[in-house]
Motif scaffolding. Structure first.
Motif, PDB file in Angstrom:
ATOM      1  N   LEU A  90       8.962 -50.810  17.905  1.00 31.87           N
ATOM      2  CA  LEU A  90       8.545 -49.797  18.863  1.00 31.87           C
ATOM      3  C   LEU A  90       7.723 -50.456  19.972  1.00 31.87           C
ATOM      4  N   GLY A  91       8.050 -50.115  21.205  1.00 32.24           N
ATOM      5  CA  GLY A  91       7.275 -50.627  22.327  1.00 32.24           C
ATOM      6  C   GLY A  91       7.897 -51.857  22.981  1.00 32.24           C
ATOM      7  N   LEU A 100      13.353 -46.348  27.096  1.00 31.51           N
ATOM      8  CA  LEU A 100      13.733 -46.116  25.694  1.00 31.51           C
ATOM      9  C   LEU A 100      12.959 -46.975  24.706  1.00 31.51           C
ATOM     10  N   LYS A 101      11.839 -47.528  25.161  1.00 29.97           N
ATOM     11  CA  LYS A 101      11.177 -48.470  24.254  1.00 29.97           C
ATOM     12  C   LYS A 101      10.433 -47.783  23.114  1.00 29.97           C
ATOM     13  N   PHE A 102      10.361 -46.446  23.169  1.00 30.68           N
ATOM     14  CA  PHE A 102       9.625 -45.751  22.109  1.00 30.68           C
ATOM     15  C   PHE A 102      10.521 -45.118  21.059  1.00 30.68           C
ATOM     16  N   ILE A 103      11.771 -45.537  20.990  1.00 28.08           N
ATOM     17  CA  ILE A 103      12.601 -44.990  19.916  1.00 28.08           C
ATOM     18  C   ILE A 103      12.851 -46.068  18.860  1.00 28.08           C
ATOM     19  N   ASP A 120      17.085 -44.704  15.464  1.00 27.61           N
ATOM     20  CA  ASP A 120      17.503 -43.921  16.623  1.00 27.61           C
ATOM     21  C   ASP A 120      18.508 -44.698  17.470  1.00 27.61           C
ATOM     22  N   PRO A 169      22.756 -43.649  27.745  1.00 31.97           N
ATOM     23  CA  PRO A 169      21.701 -43.039  28.560  1.00 31.97           C
ATOM     24  C   PRO A 169      20.941 -44.103  29.357  1.00 31.97           C
ATOM     25  N   ALA A 170      20.253 -43.658  30.379  1.00 35.14           N
ATOM     26  CA  ALA A 170      19.449 -44.565  31.180  1.00 35.14           C
ATOM     27  C   ALA A 170      18.445 -45.276  30.279  1.00 35.14           C
ATOM     28  N   ARG A 186      21.953 -44.491  15.878  1.00 33.09           N
ATOM     29  CA  ARG A 186      22.567 -43.191  16.116  1.00 33.09           C
ATOM     30  C   ARG A 186      23.009 -43.070  17.579  1.00 33.09           C
ATOM     31  N   LEU A 187      22.174 -43.591  18.457  1.00 39.73           N
ATOM     32  CA  LEU A 187      22.479 -43.549  19.879  1.00 39.73           C
ATOM     33  C   LEU A 187      23.799 -44.263  20.166  1.00 39.73           C
ATOM     34  N   GLU A 190      12.207 -49.746  29.865  1.00 33.79           N
ATOM     35  CA  GLU A 190      10.984 -48.981  29.616  1.00 33.79           C
ATOM     36  C   GLU A 190      11.285 -47.585  29.067  1.00 33.79           C
TER      37      GLU A 190
END
Lengths: 237, 617
Positions: A56-57, A13-16, A20, A87-88, A23-24, A11
């Protein structure tokens, strides 16, 4: 060496966007001290390939990527180091050494989704399934780079079942994915809404797995009951 | 209590990751265990705020304390703001998603005058009364710092206290004092804290001061109403940057930001003394970090962030004493780590071009020149110690080195400027074009296309031009038109960018404004002004209406040339450079006399005695 790994997104990170995510991962590899091989030439790029972008989402537990490394690392160490550098909301679930040349993007044929929906008058969810499965064709408008076109998505709905949880309906569906016949969950819900005459709206979408078909040469659309293999299958590595 | 951000909301706004936090290196703490909760507010969107080094430093300094939890707050973009207001969602912090209203201290950084309406808008979204006098014990303290705080007066009605100068030490003193006040059993009194904090060096509590005006609306007196508050508020500075805390584990955003890279601060201050440049005066004296400290910080930052790029940051990187030694070492590190080294604000010469070639194996980014003015006479006026020969020579070096993308920055509306000076810009471009054409076709880069950017000069406090009346908008428009015409005569391939003179006018009003502007700001915000620095939201007409409704003439602040004897609204703030020195520099400007840089000869600006010793230059 080359490693194929599966990862998931929660949840958090679902908006990147897909960009992104690229890059992450590049930065996570750097933090983990895992040296990614780079392409030659004018603008060297890290050699990481993702199976399928995530809209996204979407949350997921079935994403795949191939990465080419300078040097050697065992897969257990790879998973451990990556997960302490990510990241989390994003984590590597499994990893295998890849020995065969194959284009990860090219081998994906289907995706398994769990899609939660609501409707103003939630119908018998079984009716939504049967009316969809029994339709011989379901035309919806697909937006592509070159514009809009009408496509029949029915041949690419491979498996479908559903359940009801209070006011929420949950579709369990395997849809065409990959480079050729990619059906996004939003498009599928549009199709179901049309076939069952019920305007559903999406509450949540989760990708459970990406699949490859064994017989790549088989031109006929797959049918329900087909056995799928994941990109982690040893026959593909 | 967290705010609830519905998926449907986030799915419908542009770049939802602006509001969801959770980035690598974000501070994660148990908020219940923090005595002091600090909301660090940047009055612009996420991508702008996350590019700001000062925020990263203070976030780090505050979160190193176990008793304090500092969180980030940005201005929601208009799409998100609309949804938040519709659904009654208050402004929240990214780390815990808790409403800003429940924090102990809310701190704004003021980087740009045109973000002031965003400060008001954010307070309103937070549900905090805009006016300082309307807040009570149930509200957080609202403070502000940053370069624009050197003239705090336009925001005096809204901010409980200002922090003048560099923040990393004083903010800790403020937190200590706040904790003491919060934990005291006695009847806590909001004013009691403000009176106490006013005695901290570098803190200014505007409500403790009374401003009186003359009949012509100039300031006659600024006096403390409270005996403990200092008559003059002296800026804070960090004496030794090598010992100062510098963040290595900076937050790594998921979405691209304006400056999406490690920013390694080489030094603060500047030896140059360009007379238009506020930063060159308010950040004095020059304090360098030594190369060992920098190398350690570079390596730590690269390892802890995974960033693919590191940038050397300062007001004038070429002036760093150990630049060659340091970059020799740094390049080895960045090559080994496959990290790109970016070198902004370097003077273009043999050394720097060579360095850039080594640093940027990948792509040749554009080169930037900042002659600022078109003629030598005017460059002398502004003390830009650069000659035409320097510029033309640098351009030639750049062409020979394969650079074809060149940007030139100028200002129009500078003191003493005539149309000859404007024409000088076009003539300079002609000379640069000539140099390019003289190089044989096979030896020069293809597709040379220079960009000329012309900003409108905005006089700022604590500069030698703080008394200068800005050119009227009409004059600025005429000069822009004239320049556009002249540049077109030189070559149609020149790309010409110019600033909106109306925006520069407002910037000039707010930069040198006094407390009377508080009601105009409030009025303009009520009319919907926010994101004034964003073209698509800048609403000049509403601003003008606000001025006229409040009976205030904006040109009084922007276009009026002050006498040296006039009491300025910021005269009770001491940024370390003396008013006498600024006056001297102003007179030298009009005499077209250049003042040498600090390293060559001290010009007695005052900072030396301010820090009680000799500048470490």
């Amino acid at each position: 060496m080359e490693i194929r790994f599966r990862f998931g997104r929660g949840e958090e990170l679902k908006f990147i966007s897909h960009l992104d995510i690229l890059r992450l991962f590049e930065r996570a590899f750097k933090r983990a001290g895992i040296q990614v091989a780079h392409s030659e030439g004018f603008n060297p790029r890290p050699r990481i390939v993702f199976a399928q972008p995530m809209p996204l989402g979407l949350t997921s537990e079935g994403e795949f990527a191939d990465v080419e490394l300078d040097g050697y690392i065992d897969t257990a160490g790879f998973i451990q180091r990556m997960n302490s550098s990510l990241p989390a909301g994003i984590n590597v679930i499994e990893a295998k050494v890849k020995n065969r040349k194959s284009n990860l993007m090219g081998i994906i044929d289907a995706a398994h989704y769990r899609i939660s929906v609501k409707a103003v008058n939630m119908p018998d969810i079984g009716y939504a399934v049967s009316s969809t499965v029994n339709s011989s064709e379901i035309y919806v408008i697909k937006k592509t780079k070159s514009g809009e076109k009408e496509v029949d998505i029915r041949p690419f709905i491979y498996e479908l079942s559903a359940e009801k949880d209070g006011h929420t309906g949950i579709f369990n569906v395997i849809l065409g994915a990959g480079q050729d016949n990619n059906i996004r969950p939003e498009l599928f819900i549009e199709g179901v809404s049309k076939a069952s005459n019920t305007p559903f709206s999406i509450l949540a979408m989760h990708r459970i797995m990406l699949y490859c078909s064994k017989k790549k040469a088989d031109p006929a659309p797959l049918t329900a009951g087909k056995v799928w293999i994941t990109p982690m299958d040893d026959s593909l590595l | 209590m967290k705010v609830t951000l519905y998926d449907s909301m986030l799915m419908s706004v542009e770049k939802p990751a602006r509001y969801t936090g959770g980035e690598w290196n974000m501070a994660v703490k148990n908020p219940e265990k923090a005595d002091v909760r600090f909301a660090f507010c940047f009055p612009d969107i996420y991508e702008v705020g996350m590019s700001h080094l000062g925020m990263k430093i203070l976030y780090h300094v505050l979160n190193r304390r176990d008793d304090t939890y500092c969180e980030r707050v940005f201005a929601p973009w208009v799409d998100m703001e609309r949804l938040m207001r519709e659904k009654g969602i208050p402004l929240f912090a990214l780390e815990t998603k808790e409403p800003v209203k429940n924090f102990d201290i809310v701190g704004f950084t003021l980087q740009y005058e045109m973000s002031y309406t965003n400060v008001l808008n954010m307070l309103d979204l937070a549900g905090i009364p805009l006016l300082s006098e309307e807040r009570d014990n149930s509200h957080p303290f609202v403070c502000a710092g940053g370069p624009c705080a050197c003239n705090p007066e336009p925001l005096a009605d809204f901010i409980d206290f200002f922090v003048i100068g560099e923040g990393e030490e004083v903010i800790l003193e403020i937190i200590d004092l706040y904790k003491e006040w919060k934990n005291s059993d006695t009847n806590r009194n909001r004013m009691g804290f403000l009176e106490k904090v006013s005695s901290v060096d570098g803190v200014y509590v505007p409500s403790l001061y009374k401003v009186s005006y003359n009949d012509d609306f100039t300031v006659s007196e600024i006096k403390p109403r409270f005996a403990g508050a200092p008559e003059i508020i002296r800026k804070r500075i960090i004496k030794n940057l090598n010992e100062a805390d510098f963040p290595e584990e900076i937050i790594v955003p998921f979405i691209g930001t304006v400056h999406d890279r490690i920013m390694l601060e080489l030094f603060r201050g500047c030896i140059r003394g360009c007379r238009f440049c506020q930063a060159g005066f308010i950040y004095r004296p020059v304090r360098e970090k030594n190369p060992e400290t920098l190398y350690k910080q570079a390596e730590g930052s690269i390892n802890k962030t995974g960033y693919e790029e590191i940038s050397l940051v300062s007001l004038s990187t070429s002036d760093y004493s150990s630049l060659k030694e340091f970059t020799d070492d740094l390049i080895k590190l960045t090559e080994q780590k496959k990290v790109n080294l970016s070198l902004p604000s370097l003077r273009v010469d043999n050394f720097s071009l060579d360095l850039m070639k080594k640093a940027q194996k990948v792509r040749k980014s554009g080169l930037t020149f900042a002659p600022e003015a078109g003629t030598q006479r005017l460059r002398n006026v502004i003390n830009k110690g650069i000659t035409e020969e320097d510029i033309v020579k640098s351009a030639e070096l750049a062409f020979n080195g394969g650079w074809s993308s060149i940007k030139l920055y100028f200002m129009i509306g500078l003191p003493t400027e005539t149309m000859d000076d404007i024409e000088g810009i076009a003539q300079l471009l002609q000379k640069i074009m000539d140099v390019y054409k003289k190089i044989p076709k096979d030896k020069r880069p293809k597709g040379f296309q220079p960009t000329v950017s012309a900003a409108c000069f905005v006089p700022k406090p604590f500069t030698p031009f703080q008394w200068f009346g800005q050119d009227t908008q009409k004059m600025l428009f005429e000069k822009q038109d004239f320049l556009r015409k002249k540049l077109r005569e030189v070559s149609k391939s020149i790309i010409f960018n110019w600033h909106d003179a109306r925006l520069s006018f407002l910037e000039a009003v707010l930069a040198r404004g006094d407390r009377r502007l508080g009601k105009v700001l409030l009025n303009a915000w009520r009319k919907g002004c926010r994101f004034d620095g964003w073209n698509e939201h800048f609403d000049y007409d509403s601003w003008m209406k606000a001025f006229s409704e409040e009976n205030i003439d904006p040109s009084f602040y922007a276009n009026r040339t002050r006498e040296f004897s006039e009491k300025l609204p910021w005269d009770h703030i001491d940024m370390g450079v003396s008013k006498k020195f600024l006056e001297r520099e102003c007179k030298r400007a009009y005499e077209e006399k250049v003042t040498t840089n600090c390293r060559t000869r001290c010009s007695n600006c005052g900072i030396n005695s301010f820090i009680g010793g000799i500048c470490g230059i």
